[in-house]
Motif scaffolding. Structure first.
Motif, PDB file in Angstrom:
ATOM      1  N   GLY A   1     117.953   2.744  25.318  1.00 42.87           N
ATOM      2  CA  GLY A   1     117.298   3.359  26.466  1.00 42.87           C
ATOM      3  C   GLY A   1     116.386   4.484  26.038  1.00 42.87           C
ATOM      4  O   GLY A   1     115.711   4.383  25.022  1.00 42.87           O
ATOM      5  N   TRP A   2     116.418   5.544  26.785  1.00 44.09           N
ATOM      6  CA  TRP A   2     115.541   6.688  26.554  1.00 44.09           C
ATOM      7  C   TRP A   2     115.981   7.439  25.303  1.00 44.09           C
ATOM      8  O   TRP A   2     117.144   7.423  24.935  1.00 44.09           O
ATOM      9  CB  TRP A   2     115.571   7.613  27.765  1.00 44.09           C
ATOM     10  N   PRO A   3     115.009   8.143  24.653  1.00 46.21           N
ATOM     11  CA  PRO A   3     115.350   8.960  23.492  1.00 46.21           C
ATOM     12  C   PRO A   3     116.234  10.131  23.897  1.00 46.21           C
ATOM     13  O   PRO A   3     115.966  10.793  24.897  1.00 46.21           O
ATOM     14  CB  PRO A   3     113.998   9.446  22.969  1.00 46.21           C
ATOM     15  N   LEU A   4     117.291  10.382  23.139  1.00 46.48           N
ATOM     16  CA  LEU A   4     118.221  11.458  23.461  1.00 46.48           C
ATOM     17  C   LEU A   4     117.722  12.774  22.892  1.00 46.48           C
ATOM     18  O   LEU A   4     116.987  12.795  21.905  1.00 46.48           O
ATOM     19  CB  LEU A   4     119.602  11.140  22.885  1.00 46.48           C
ATOM     20  N   GLY A   5     118.157  13.878  23.529  1.00 45.82           N
ATOM     21  CA  GLY A   5     117.759  15.194  23.065  1.00 45.82           C
ATOM     22  C   GLY A   5     118.165  15.427  21.626  1.00 45.82           C
ATOM     23  O   GLY A   5     117.428  16.003  20.837  1.00 45.82           O
TER      24      GLY A   5
ATOM     25  N   ALA B   1     119.607  13.045  18.967  1.00 51.59           N
ATOM     26  CA  ALA B   1     119.061  12.041  18.048  1.00 51.59           C
ATOM     27  C   ALA B   1     119.428  10.681  18.592  1.00 51.59           C
ATOM     28  O   ALA B   1     120.401  10.532  19.306  1.00 51.59           O
ATOM     29  CB  ALA B   1     119.636  12.220  16.649  1.00 51.59           C
ATOM     30  N   GLY B   2     118.647   9.710  18.263  1.00 51.10           N
ATOM     31  CA  GLY B   2     118.951   8.350  18.679  1.00 51.10           C
ATOM     32  C   GLY B   2     118.521   8.062  20.104  1.00 51.10           C
ATOM     33  O   GLY B   2     117.725   8.781  20.699  1.00 51.10           O
ATOM     34  N   PHE B   3     119.095   6.998  20.633  1.00 55.60           N
ATOM     35  CA  PHE B   3     118.698   6.528  21.955  1.00 55.60           C
ATOM     36  C   PHE B   3     119.918   6.302  22.829  1.00 55.60           C
ATOM     37  O   PHE B   3     121.017   6.078  22.321  1.00 55.60           O
ATOM     38  CB  PHE B   3     117.911   5.221  21.826  1.00 55.60           C
ATOM     39  N   ALA B   4     119.719   6.347  24.118  1.00 52.76           N
ATOM     40  CA  ALA B   4     120.804   6.097  25.054  1.00 52.76           C
ATOM     41  C   ALA B   4     121.289   4.663  24.903  1.00 52.76           C
ATOM     42  O   ALA B   4     120.516   3.748  24.635  1.00 52.76           O
ATOM     43  CB  ALA B   4     120.337   6.345  26.477  1.00 52.76           C
ATOM     44  N   ASN B   5     122.591   4.505  25.077  1.00 51.53           N
ATOM     45  CA  ASN B   5     123.228   3.200  24.994  1.00 51.53           C
ATOM     46  C   ASN B   5     123.291   2.610  26.401  1.00 51.53           C
ATOM     47  O   ASN B   5     123.918   3.173  27.288  1.00 51.53           O
ATOM     48  CB  ASN B   5     124.649   3.414  24.432  1.00 51.53           C
ATOM     49  N   LEU B   6     122.630   1.484  26.611  1.00 52.10           N
ATOM     50  CA  LEU B   6     122.592   0.920  27.960  1.00 52.10           C
ATOM     51  C   LEU B   6     123.044  -0.529  27.961  1.00 52.10           C
ATOM     52  O   LEU B   6     122.760  -1.279  27.019  1.00 52.10           O
ATOM     53  CB  LEU B   6     121.168   0.981  28.516  1.00 52.10           C
ATOM     54  N   CYS B   7     123.734  -0.919  29.031  1.00 54.12           N
ATOM     55  CA  CYS B   7     124.072  -2.328  29.178  1.00 54.12           C
ATOM     56  C   CYS B   7     122.784  -3.087  29.520  1.00 54.12           C
ATOM     57  O   CYS B   7     121.753  -2.480  29.802  1.00 54.12           O
ATOM     58  CB  CYS B   7     125.134  -2.507  30.264  1.00 54.12           C
ATOM     59  N   LEU B   8     122.845  -4.394  29.497  1.00 51.37           N
ATOM     60  CA  LEU B   8     121.623  -5.175  29.681  1.00 51.37           C
ATOM     61  C   LEU B   8     120.935  -4.899  31.012  1.00 51.37           C
ATOM     62  O   LEU B   8     119.719  -4.793  31.089  1.00 51.37           O
ATOM     63  CB  LEU B   8     121.930  -6.673  29.555  1.00 51.37           C
TER      64      LEU B   8
ATOM     65  N   CYS C   1     121.017  -2.153  32.956  1.00 44.88           N
ATOM     66  CA  CYS C   1     120.366  -0.845  32.979  1.00 44.88           C
ATOM     67  C   CYS C   1     119.212  -0.824  31.994  1.00 44.88           C
ATOM     68  O   CYS C   1     118.179  -0.208  32.258  1.00 44.88           O
ATOM     69  CB  CYS C   1     121.375   0.242  32.645  1.00 44.88           C
ATOM     70  N   GLY C   2     119.378  -1.488  30.861  1.00 40.39           N
ATOM     71  CA  GLY C   2     118.323  -1.542  29.869  1.00 40.39           C
ATOM     72  C   GLY C   2     117.072  -2.192  30.423  1.00 40.39           C
ATOM     73  O   GLY C   2     115.954  -1.715  30.188  1.00 40.39           O
ATOM     74  N   SER C   3     117.234  -3.259  31.181  1.00 38.22           N
ATOM     75  CA  SER C   3     116.037  -3.917  31.703  1.00 38.22           C
ATOM     76  C   SER C   3     115.427  -3.090  32.828  1.00 38.22           C
ATOM     77  O   SER C   3     114.205  -3.056  32.983  1.00 38.22           O
ATOM     78  CB  SER C   3     116.340  -5.347  32.153  1.00 38.22           C
ATOM     79  N   ALA C   4     116.250  -2.379  33.585  1.00 39.44           N
ATOM     80  CA  ALA C   4     115.701  -1.468  34.596  1.00 39.44           C
ATOM     81  C   ALA C   4     114.874  -0.393  33.919  1.00 39.44           C
ATOM     82  O   ALA C   4     113.792  -0.024  34.387  1.00 39.44           O
ATOM     83  CB  ALA C   4     116.827  -0.835  35.410  1.00 39.44           C
ATOM     84  N   TYR C   5     115.376   0.108  32.787  1.00 36.34           N
ATOM     85  CA  TYR C   5     114.641   1.132  32.050  1.00 36.34           C
ATOM     86  C   TYR C   5     113.329   0.573  31.519  1.00 36.34           C
ATOM     87  O   TYR C   5     112.279   1.196  31.636  1.00 36.34           O
ATOM     88  CB  TYR C   5     115.508   1.673  30.905  1.00 36.34           C
TER      89      TYR C   5
END
Ligand SMILES: [Zn+2]
Ligand SMILES: [Zn+2]
Ligand SMILES: [Zn+2]
Length: 109
Positions: free
Chosen positions: A22-26, A28-35, A37-41
């Motif tokens: 998902g979105w870049p985290l403050g 490091a790395g990126f948010a972990n999203l299920c499919l 939520c990921g496609s909504a993002y």
């Protein structure tokens, strides 16, 4: 061990076998999203879908699109303008090229 839980706090089904970034985290790395939520993002409807009742929505000064400011999900989708207000990144880029004008400017014509 990383917790395999969707980082969308409003996720209806936060456990999943497949994950998307998902979105870049403050930090490091990126948010972990299920499919879901990921496609909504990816389709830029995440905040519209899950945060529509939350505070902090503002309109892009150029195109009038609603953007969820003050939310990490939309953080990379808008910029604060020099003269106040906000603009979505696409509009801000175009405005620097002189292609678009502010909605308020147009109204004065
Ligand atoms: Zn989810
Ligand atoms: Zn949001
Ligand atoms: Zn815009």
């Amino acid at each position: 061990m990383a917790s395999n839980r969707c980082m969308n706090t409003s996720c209806p089904a936060p456990t999943s076998l497949h994950w998307t970034k998902g979105w870049p985290l403050g930090s490091a790395g990126f948010a972990n999203l299920c499919l879901n939520c990921g496609s909504a993002y990816e389709n830029l409807v995440f905040c519209d879908t899950y945060h529509s009742e939350e505070a902090g929505w503002r309109d892009c000064s150029f195109c009038g699109k609603r953007i969820h400011c003050g939310c990490i999900v939309s953080k990379s989708m808008f910029e604060c303008l020099d003269y106040g207000g906000i603009g979505c990144t696409g509009c801000v880029k175009r405005s620097r090229l002189g292609v678009v004008r502010l909605v308020s400017e147009l109204a004065n014509f």
